[in-house]
Design an enzyme around this catalytic site. Structure first.
Site, PDB file in Angstrom:
ATOM      1  N   HIS A  24       0.841  -1.203   0.000  1.00 40.85           N
ATOM      2  CA  HIS A  24       0.000   0.000   0.000  1.00 40.85           C
ATOM      3  C   HIS A  24       0.878   1.256   0.000  1.00 40.85           C
ATOM      4  CE1 HIS A  24      -2.446   3.223   1.716  1.00 40.85           C
ATOM      5  NE2 HIS A  24      -3.535   2.506   1.494  1.00 40.85           N
ATOM      6  N   TRP A  25       1.917   1.246   0.781  1.00 44.63           N
ATOM      7  CA  TRP A  25       2.960   2.259   0.918  1.00 44.63           C
ATOM      8  C   TRP A  25       2.566   3.453   1.802  1.00 44.63           C
ATOM      9  CZ3 TRP A  25       3.827   7.432  -0.309  1.00 44.63           C
ATOM     10  CH2 TRP A  25       5.165   7.849  -0.208  1.00 44.63           C
ATOM     11  N   ASP A  26       1.287   3.721   1.994  1.00 41.42           N
ATOM     12  CA  ASP A  26       0.919   4.939   2.750  1.00 41.42           C
ATOM     13  C   ASP A  26      -0.150   4.618   3.792  1.00 41.42           C
ATOM     14  OD1 ASP A  26       1.176   7.615   3.355  1.00 41.42           O
ATOM     15  OD2 ASP A  26      -0.281   8.287   1.861  1.00 41.42           O
ATOM     16  N   LEU A  27      -0.015   3.471   4.485  1.00 41.65           N
ATOM     17  CA  LEU A  27      -1.069   3.079   5.411  1.00 41.65           C
ATOM     18  C   LEU A  27      -0.829   3.685   6.793  1.00 41.65           C
ATOM     19  CD1 LEU A  27      -3.660   1.494   4.977  1.00 41.65           C
ATOM     20  CD2 LEU A  27      -2.655  -0.331   6.310  1.00 41.65           C
TER      21      LEU A  27
ATOM     22  N   ASN B 132      -5.618   7.025   6.596  1.00 40.82           N
ATOM     23  CA  ASN B 132      -5.982   6.305   5.379  1.00 40.82           C
ATOM     24  C   ASN B 132      -6.677   4.977   5.676  1.00 40.82           C
ATOM     25  OD1 ASN B 132      -5.278   8.144   3.429  1.00 40.82           O
ATOM     26  ND2 ASN B 132      -3.207   7.338   3.102  1.00 40.82           N
TER      27      ASN B 132
END
Ligand SMILES: Nc1ncnc2c1ncn2[C@@H]1O[C@H](COP(=O)(O)OP(=O)(O)O)[C@@H](O)[C@H]1O
Ligand SMILES: [Mg+2]
Length: 322
Positions: free
Chosen positions: A199-202, A206
């Site tokens: 996901h990279w931006d959890l 978010n």
């Protein structure tokens, strides 16, 4: 069909787009009302509430032709955002918001409506919130990345290529040493970049709850900036959440390590490798700051790097002044 009254693009979103993308961001923001109108017309949507936004996206609550609730997400397509529809399709609504429709030409997405008032930021128990993140990360990274996503290998090579110039920008010897140690950590894991769907931006903001209790899971991820790679590269946003919760414990490094251990246990990650990938992620943040004109390593990034040092065999992270 959408703007009966043309949408107002929030000033804060315009400012953020200009900060992120300069003149291109402003031009794109100016085109948003027309894009919203054309997309809503094509998909038969009508407005259903005030717009929301993050750093780069405009999110409009809408009703579909059958009366069901959804949101229209409009964002510039760039290397970070391009993979969002691919990832959401691969997850198929398991652990993440559903994607009923998508226009590859403009990047517009029609998403399942969730409750923006109930993100993980609203869950007061920090440990419970971290556990939710850990479970979501386990579910999301349980998938092999679909073809077509940018890869952690490419990202890693790009970071390593920037290190020499970044070193020149750093004023202090301690900072230069830390930069070298972060790069060394990344070089150690670079040969095995992984193939999971990241996901990279959890972070807490978010993760949203569904609008009503029902068959959906209680918490769902939104807003992936996906990558194909090793889940160790996923942990930093979870570590940096709600920094004040860590600070009030009186022992910030320990609180960070507890989060790290909880995440790595739940994800069944090899801890020394997860440390190195997390340091690589710290490196990514440091390089961004320097590219933005900075000349020192941010204290938060240093604190995370130092808190994790000693968690891997033969750590070369230095602790200046101790
Ligand atoms: N599926 C959704 N349902 C309801 N609100 C949403 C949904 N997706 C996003 N939002 C709202 O829009 C905001 C920005 O969306 P997000 O996808 O996080 O974009 P950004 O990349 O700009 O952070 C979110 O913080 C949330 O308030
Ligand atoms: Mg967001």
């Amino acid at each position: 069909m959408l703007p009966v009254v043309p949408i107002q693009v929030p000033e804060a979103l315009v400012a953020s787009l200009v900060e992120c993308h300069g003149t291109d961001g402003r031009v794109w923001a100016e085109g948003l009302p027309a894009l919203a109108a054309a997309t809503a017309d094509r998909w038969g949507l009508r407005p259903d509430g005030p717009p929301a936004h993050g750093a780069v996206a405009l999110v409009l609550p809408v009703r579909r032709a059958d009366g069901s609730r959804a949101v229209l997400k409009l964002q510039r397509v760039d290397e970070e955002t391009a993979g969002e529809p691919l990832a959401l399709r691969a997850w198929g609504g398991r652990g993440a918001v559903r994607l009923p429709d998508h226009d590859p030409g403009t990047g517009s997405m029609l998403l399942e409506r969730l409750d923006p008032a109930r993100s993980l930021l609203a869950l007061p128990d920090d440990r419970a919130a971290t556990l939710v993140l850990a479970d979501l990360l386990a579910e999301l990274t349980g998938h092999r990345a679909p073809p077509g996503l940018r890869t952690l290998a490419e990202v890693a090579d790009g970071l390593l290529a920037e290190v020499p110039a970044a070193r020149e920008r750093l004023a202090g010897e301690d900072d230069r040493r830390l930069l070298a140690d972060l790069a060394a950590a990344l070089r150690e894991v670079r040969p095995e970049p992984g193939d999971r769907l990241l996901h990279w931006d959890l972070h807490y903001g978010n993760v949203l709850a569904p609008t009503a209790p029902g068959p959906r899971a209680p918490w769902l991820a939104i807003d992936p900036k996906p990558l194909a790679g090793d889940p160790g590269f996923e942990l930093l946003p979870a570590l940096g959440n709600r920094w004040s919760d860590l600070a009030v414990t009186g022992d910030l490094p320990r609180a960070l390590r507890l989060r790290f251990d909880l995440l790595t246990d739940r994800l069944a990650l090899d801890r020394p490798r997860a440390v190195r990938w997390t340091l690589a992620r710290v490196l990514q943040n440091v390089l961004w700051d320097l590219a933005d004109g900075g000349s020192v390593i941010d204290g938060t990034q240093r604190t995370i790097a130092e808190a994790l040092s000693g968690r891997e065999d033969g750590s070369r992270i230095t602790r200046p002044g101790r």
